[in-house]
Design a protein around this motif. Structure first.
Motif, PDB file in Angstrom:
ATOM      1  N   MET A 238       7.165  25.544   5.607  1.00 36.35           N
ATOM      2  CA  MET A 238       5.993  26.181   6.238  1.00 36.35           C
ATOM      3  C   MET A 238       5.965  27.667   5.890  1.00 36.35           C
ATOM      4  N   THR A 239       4.780  28.161   5.494  1.00 35.69           N
ATOM      5  CA  THR A 239       4.624  29.577   5.211  1.00 35.69           C
ATOM      6  C   THR A 239       4.658  30.357   6.521  1.00 35.69           C
ATOM      7  N   LEU A 240       4.532  31.685   6.425  1.00 37.00           N
ATOM      8  CA  LEU A 240       4.612  32.539   7.605  1.00 37.00           C
ATOM      9  C   LEU A 240       3.654  32.074   8.688  1.00 37.00           C
ATOM     10  N   PHE A 241       2.440  31.719   8.312  1.00 40.05           N
ATOM     11  CA  PHE A 241       1.492  31.177   9.281  1.00 40.05           C
ATOM     12  C   PHE A 241       0.557  30.187   8.602  1.00 40.05           C
ATOM     13  N   THR A 242      -0.007  29.325   9.423  1.00 39.15           N
ATOM     14  CA  THR A 242      -0.990  28.368   8.929  1.00 39.15           C
ATOM     15  C   THR A 242      -2.291  28.556   9.690  1.00 39.15           C
ATOM     16  N   VAL A 243      -3.384  28.184   9.053  1.00 39.20           N
ATOM     17  CA  VAL A 243      -4.710  28.336   9.650  1.00 39.20           C
ATOM     18  C   VAL A 243      -5.431  26.993   9.598  1.00 39.20           C
ATOM     19  N   ASP A 244      -5.934  26.579  10.737  1.00 45.07           N
ATOM     20  CA  ASP A 244      -6.729  25.345  10.807  1.00 45.07           C
ATOM     21  C   ASP A 244      -8.156  25.695  10.390  1.00 45.07           C
ATOM     22  N   SER A 245      -8.518  25.295   9.184  1.00 48.31           N
ATOM     23  CA  SER A 245      -9.835  25.664   8.637  1.00 48.31           C
ATOM     24  C   SER A 245     -10.988  25.032   9.410  1.00 48.31           C
ATOM     25  N   THR A 246     -10.719  23.970  10.173  1.00 45.75           N
ATOM     26  CA  THR A 246     -11.787  23.345  10.955  1.00 45.75           C
ATOM     27  C   THR A 246     -12.096  24.148  12.218  1.00 45.75           C
ATOM     28  N   MET A 247     -11.180  25.024  12.592  1.00 47.24           N
ATOM     29  CA  MET A 247     -11.356  25.825  13.800  1.00 47.24           C
ATOM     30  C   MET A 247     -11.633  27.295  13.500  1.00 47.24           C
ATOM     31  N   CYS A 248     -11.117  27.774  12.379  1.00 43.19           N
ATOM     32  CA  CYS A 248     -11.215  29.196  12.052  1.00 43.19           C
ATOM     33  C   CYS A 248     -12.665  29.611  11.784  1.00 43.19           C
ATOM     34  N   LYS A 249     -13.108  30.679  12.419  1.00 46.65           N
ATOM     35  CA  LYS A 249     -14.460  31.199  12.246  1.00 46.65           C
ATOM     36  C   LYS A 249     -14.511  32.302  11.193  1.00 46.65           C
ATOM     37  N   ARG A 250     -13.361  32.621  10.590  1.00 46.31           N
ATOM     38  CA  ARG A 250     -13.259  33.665   9.561  1.00 46.31           C
ATOM     39  C   ARG A 250     -13.832  34.994  10.048  1.00 46.31           C
ATOM     40  N   ASP A 251     -13.544  35.314  11.325  1.00 48.13           N
ATOM     41  CA  ASP A 251     -14.068  36.555  11.903  1.00 48.13           C
ATOM     42  C   ASP A 251     -13.177  37.758  11.617  1.00 48.13           C
ATOM     43  N   GLY A 252     -11.961  37.524  11.093  1.00 45.60           N
ATOM     44  CA  GLY A 252     -11.088  38.624  10.713  1.00 45.60           C
ATOM     45  C   GLY A 252     -10.390  39.326  11.867  1.00 45.60           C
ATOM     46  N   ILE A 253     -10.492  38.784  13.073  1.00 49.59           N
ATOM     47  CA  ILE A 253      -9.870  39.446  14.228  1.00 49.59           C
ATOM     48  C   ILE A 253      -8.360  39.517  14.067  1.00 49.59           C
ATOM     49  N   CYS A 254      -7.760  38.429  13.580  1.00 51.97           N
ATOM     50  CA  CYS A 254      -6.307  38.407  13.412  1.00 51.97           C
ATOM     51  C   CYS A 254      -5.849  39.487  12.437  1.00 51.97           C
TER      52      CYS A 254
ATOM     53  N   ASN B 191     -12.199  33.390   2.216  1.00 53.85           N
ATOM     54  CA  ASN B 191     -12.144  34.358   3.312  1.00 53.85           C
ATOM     55  C   ASN B 191     -11.448  33.830   4.558  1.00 53.85           C
ATOM     56  N   TYR B 192     -10.493  32.927   4.342  1.00 55.98           N
ATOM     57  CA  TYR B 192      -9.635  32.517   5.444  1.00 55.98           C
ATOM     58  C   TYR B 192      -8.425  33.462   5.475  1.00 55.98           C
ATOM     59  N   PRO B 193      -7.823  33.666   6.624  1.00 53.92           N
ATOM     60  CA  PRO B 193      -6.650  34.545   6.691  1.00 53.92           C
ATOM     61  C   PRO B 193      -5.521  34.031   5.810  1.00 53.92           C
ATOM     62  N   THR B 194      -4.943  34.925   5.029  1.00 46.47           N
ATOM     63  CA  THR B 194      -3.796  34.588   4.193  1.00 46.47           C
ATOM     64  C   THR B 194      -2.771  35.724   4.299  1.00 46.47           C
ATOM     65  N   PRO B 195      -1.490  35.394   4.178  1.00 42.18           N
ATOM     66  CA  PRO B 195      -0.471  36.453   4.227  1.00 42.18           C
ATOM     67  C   PRO B 195      -0.451  37.259   2.934  1.00 42.18           C
TER      68      PRO B 195
END
Length: 274
Positions: free
Chosen positions: A1-17, A33-37
């Motif tokens: 597992m990488t540092l973090f994973t993102v559920d693309s079905t839930m992520c709104k790509r708002d960049g808050i994280c 434009n999904y969050p990536t490390p």
């Protein structure tokens, strides 16, 4: 597992994280434009969990924590400004205690609250020593008085400046001016090599002290114990802290003998505005 994973079905790509990441290791510059490390993210991550906590959708999971195992903030349980101000202003340092002990599960709950205190770079270096036995607390008080006698003999000016002569005289008359007859003591210690250790321990103990007050308990900083624990071998031996650790604070805890009915006047704050 990488540092973090993102559920693309839930992520709104708002960049808050990415915006809230203290280390700046989350990028939104990917093709989708999904969050990536970013490169080297695993090295710079301080594992604070802000990215997990701030995502409204719960779409991001660190490999060390997930939205599912993180407690939800219940806004209806948060005190308002007036309640918070009153709590902070009405807190008193308690120096008279009942003989009644505090249940271990309550003491454990206080420590559990202390772990949520902020620490430098989220190192969370604070270790806790809970002295439950009132006889051991009394023994520590006696050793601190011995240290004061030593200080009065070897460094009289420094000792008298700290009122050690008056304290020793009171203790010789049977008054415990060191631990105040408290049934318990909580010691915060950490590795001496960590630059923020002293502040981290102090903040952690402040959390514990305020939590104790909210539960109807009393607490008071044991400053003379902390001072002796840094230099006096008999006190150091009794505490038995791990190698390389130092006591950065000690808190007396117990059921208060008396209740306070008013908030005493304090000096106006000295403030410079720029």
């Amino acid at each position: 597992m990488t540092l973090f994973t993102v559920d693309s079905t839930m992520c709104k790509r708002d960049g808050i994280c990415a915006s809230e990441c203290p280390a700046g290791i989350i990028s939104m510059a990917g093709e989708d434009n999904y969050p990536t490390p970013v490169k080297g993210a695993e090295y710079y991550c301080i594992n604070c969990g802000h990215c997990v906590a701030v995502c409204p959708q719960g779409a991001l999971a660190l490999k060390t924590m997930s939205p599912q195992n993180s407690t939800h903030v219940q806004k209806d349980m948060l005190p308002g400004p007036d309640q918070t101000i009153h709590l902070l202003a009405s807190r008193r340092s308690i120096r008279s205690y009942k003989k009644q002990s505090v249940e271990r599960d309550i003491l454990a709950k206080l420590i559990d609250i202390g772990r949520y205190a902020p620490s430098g770079s989220n190192k969370q270096p604070v270790n806790w020593l809970v002295i439950e036995d009132s006889d051991k607390v009394n023994r520590l008080a006696e050793l601190v008085v011995d240290w004061m006698r030593f200080m009065l003999k070897e460094k009289p000016e420094l000792a008298r400046a700290a009122n050690m002569d008056a304290i020793v005289a009171s203790c010789e008359k049977g008054q415990d001016r060191i631990c105040r007859g408290a049934p318990h003591m909580i010691v915060a210690h950490a590795p001496k090599i960590i630059p923020t250790a002293q502040a981290d321990c102090a903040i952690g103990l402040n959390y514990v002290e305020l939590a104790a007050y909210s539960m109807g308990l009393g607490a008071c900083w044991a400053g003379y114990v902390q001072a002796a624990a840094s230099v006096y071998p008999p006190v150091i031996d009794v505490l038995g802290l791990p190698e390389g650790h130092q006591c950065f604070g000690a808190l007396l805890v117990g059921h208060p003998m008396y209740s306070y009915h008013r908030i005493p006047v304090r000096n106006e704050p000295v403030v410079s505005w720029r």
